[in-house]
Design an enzyme around this catalytic site. Structure first.
Site, mmCIF file in Angstrom:
data_model
loop_
_atom_site.group_PDB
_atom_site.id
_atom_site.type_symbol
_atom_site.label_atom_id
_atom_site.label_comp_id
_atom_site.label_asym_id
_atom_site.label_seq_id
_atom_site.Cartn_x
_atom_site.Cartn_y
_atom_site.Cartn_z
ATOM 1 N N LYS A 18 -42.582 -64.822 10.519
ATOM 2 C CA LYS A 18 -41.707 -64.764 11.694
ATOM 3 C C LYS A 18 -42.084 -63.568 12.567
ATOM 4 O O LYS A 18 -42.235 -62.450 12.074
ATOM 5 C CB LYS A 18 -40.241 -64.686 11.262
ATOM 6 N N ASP A 47 -43.886 -68.293 13.399
ATOM 7 C CA ASP A 47 -42.586 -68.762 13.887
ATOM 8 C C ASP A 47 -41.990 -67.741 14.851
ATOM 9 O O ASP A 47 -41.624 -66.640 14.462
ATOM 10 C CB ASP A 47 -41.637 -68.981 12.709
ATOM 11 N N GLU A 95 -44.593 -72.103 15.836
ATOM 12 C CA GLU A 95 -43.276 -72.739 15.956
ATOM 13 C C GLU A 95 -42.439 -72.129 17.067
ATOM 14 O O GLU A 95 -42.306 -70.906 17.157
ATOM 15 C CB GLU A 95 -42.507 -72.579 14.639
ATOM 16 N N ASP A 124 -38.770 -76.261 16.867
ATOM 17 C CA ASP A 124 -37.824 -76.072 15.769
ATOM 18 C C ASP A 124 -36.406 -76.053 16.335
ATOM 19 O O ASP A 124 -35.676 -77.032 16.272
ATOM 20 C CB ASP A 124 -38.139 -74.788 15.005
ATOM 21 N N ASP A 155 -41.336 -75.726 4.862
ATOM 22 C CA ASP A 155 -40.903 -74.447 4.292
ATOM 23 C C ASP A 155 -39.628 -74.671 3.476
ATOM 24 O O ASP A 155 -38.534 -74.320 3.890
ATOM 25 C CB ASP A 155 -40.705 -73.383 5.375
#
Length: 437
Positions: free
Chosen positions: A217, A251, A279, A321, A395
């Site tokens: 992330k 992400d 993402e 997402d 995930d």
């Protein structure tokens, strides 16, 4: 506090329904571009039909407009409305005194081969008819128009399919009637934006014990983000780990501007072979607005359409997402992304999750299955779709993100092979987990 309803279906079958808080402590702080948490309060549903107990869980991240729409109080409100629907329907049934009962809970899935056996009339098999009855009450619940209903329906539906699968001695993916794919799918572990680099490295050490597929992330700070990616790679090399990084998913949690996305593109393109996807770089508001009277910024939208092509030209894929909740969102996303991350809480459960996956494939979008921070109960449910219908794996690491003391379930629906690939356990019925003793 646990809330409960007990009733007798057709004056023959004992049914108990309950909801309670499921409090989880995390191994490390779980940070994204918009929040950091150390605990979560999820909702746990139990549906007991005679002696068969079905369980369902919905993950409840901090609320975020247009994306994460429910907290525990919302789930409880929905549950109360559902049991009211059940009570009213029960009274109608008693007045009509009809012996047989049938409801096709899967009629909204156009491909009739899915859930084929569960669509049939049960011909007096009341222990199966009760699941059809509870599904009908779920589908007719008066709260279904509310935005928080999706997570609620997810948990209840999960418990229904868990119990039904246990009764039939079948795992959910066999109830769905989807074969397990011959090609095993990867399991990604999430390295979140912990407050310190030490915690990020601790998370790297823990996750890499299970898989070489890592989800990292990042926020809009490009220098910090690339430092995290570099540090994760060096950590595994310097530890002389037998585990090498197979793929990295980046992400952004809807935190980038077009300018930031282009700066990241410069840095990420040399490692395109290592990056499986990026993402949700774009804000949720690119295609949605909180105020229905507000118009979409077309210039902003077109810039992200261009960025999709720029990433594609460098061998990088963009996935949605936060912007993908239900199949209704897919048509608009085709111009922005190469694929979508499907989560059961956002679609409303396995049935609409299946429909969303099938439509995504029809539109030429790649698919990935995600999970909220939740226990092995929740992520095991998602695995039943991942095993055959996800192109990129997923995930499903929620059970690893929480500590063992707050984990109520064991024996996951899947096993992780040494290379980080997922193999379903076909002998585990329903969702595939068991309550700890």
């Amino acid at each position: 506090m646990t809330k409960m309803l007990k009733f007798l279906f057709k004056n023959k079958i004992n049914v108990e329904l309950s909801i309670k808080q499921y409090k989880l402590n995390l191994r490390n702080p779980f940070g994204t571009a918009h929040s950091v948490t150390t605990t979560r309060t999820n909702a746990l549903i139990e549906i007991k039909v005679e002696d068969i107990r079905g369980f369902g869980e919905c993950g409840l991240p901090p609320k975020k407009p247009l994306c994460y729409l429910a907290d525990y109080n919302d789930i409880e409100t929905y549950f109360n409305s559902w049991i009211k629907e059940i009570d009213e329907k029960q009274k109608q049934q008693q007045q009509q005194q009809e012996e047989s009962y049938h409801y096709d809970a899967f009629n909204k899935i156009s491909q009739k081969e899915y859930f084929k056996e569960l669509r049939k009339e049960m011909n007096g098999d009341y222990q199966q008819s009760v699941y059809q009855f509870l599904f009908e009450c779920l589908d007719n619940c008066k709260e279904n128009s509310k935005d928080y209903s999706y997570a609620s329906r997810c948990a209840i539906e999960m418990a229904l399919l868990d119990g039904w699968g246990k009764f039939l001695k079948q795992p959910i993916y066999k109830l769905i009637n989807i074969p397990e794919s011959e090609s095993l799918k990867p399991f990604y572990y999430t390295i979140s934006m912990c407050p310190t680099m030490e915690e990020i490295m601790d998370s790297t050490d823990f996750g890499s014990k299970y898989t070489g597929f890592l989800k990292i992330k990042l926020d809009a700070d490009v220098e910090k983000g690339m430092n995290i990616i570099d540090s994760v790679q060096k950590r595994l090399l310097n530890n002389n780990s037998t585990r090498t990084i197979s793929k990295i998913s980046v992400d952004a949690n809807s935190s980038w501007t077009p300018s930031v996305a282009r700066k990241y593109l410069e840095k990420l393109s040399p490692m395109a072979d290592l990056i499986s996807m990026v993402e949700q770089p774009f804000p949720i508001e690119t295609l949605k607005t909180v105020n229905k009277d507000q118009k979409i910024d077309i210039q902003h939208l077109n810039e992200w359409v261009s960025i999709k092509k720029e990433y594609q030209d460098k061998g990088l894929l963009i996935f949605a997402d936060e912007s993908i909740c239900t199949e209704k969102d897919l048509d608009g996303l085709v111009q922005l992304v190469h694929g979508v991350n499907i989560k059961l809480e956002k679609t409303g459960g396995i049935r609409p999750g299946l429909s969303t996956l099938l439509k995504a494939k029809e539109l030429g979008l790649k698919t990935w299955i995600g999970s909220m921070v939740a226990s092995s109960l929740n992520v095991s449910a998602a695995a039943h779709l991942l095993c055959s219908l996800s192109d990129f794996g997923g995930d499903l690491d929620g059970g690893l993100l929480i500590d063992d003391a707050t984990q109520l379930f064991e024996n996951d629906a899947f096993q992780l092979l040494d290379n980080g690939l997922i193999k379903m356990n076909s002998n585990n019925y329903g969702v595939g987990v068991t309550l700890k003793k």
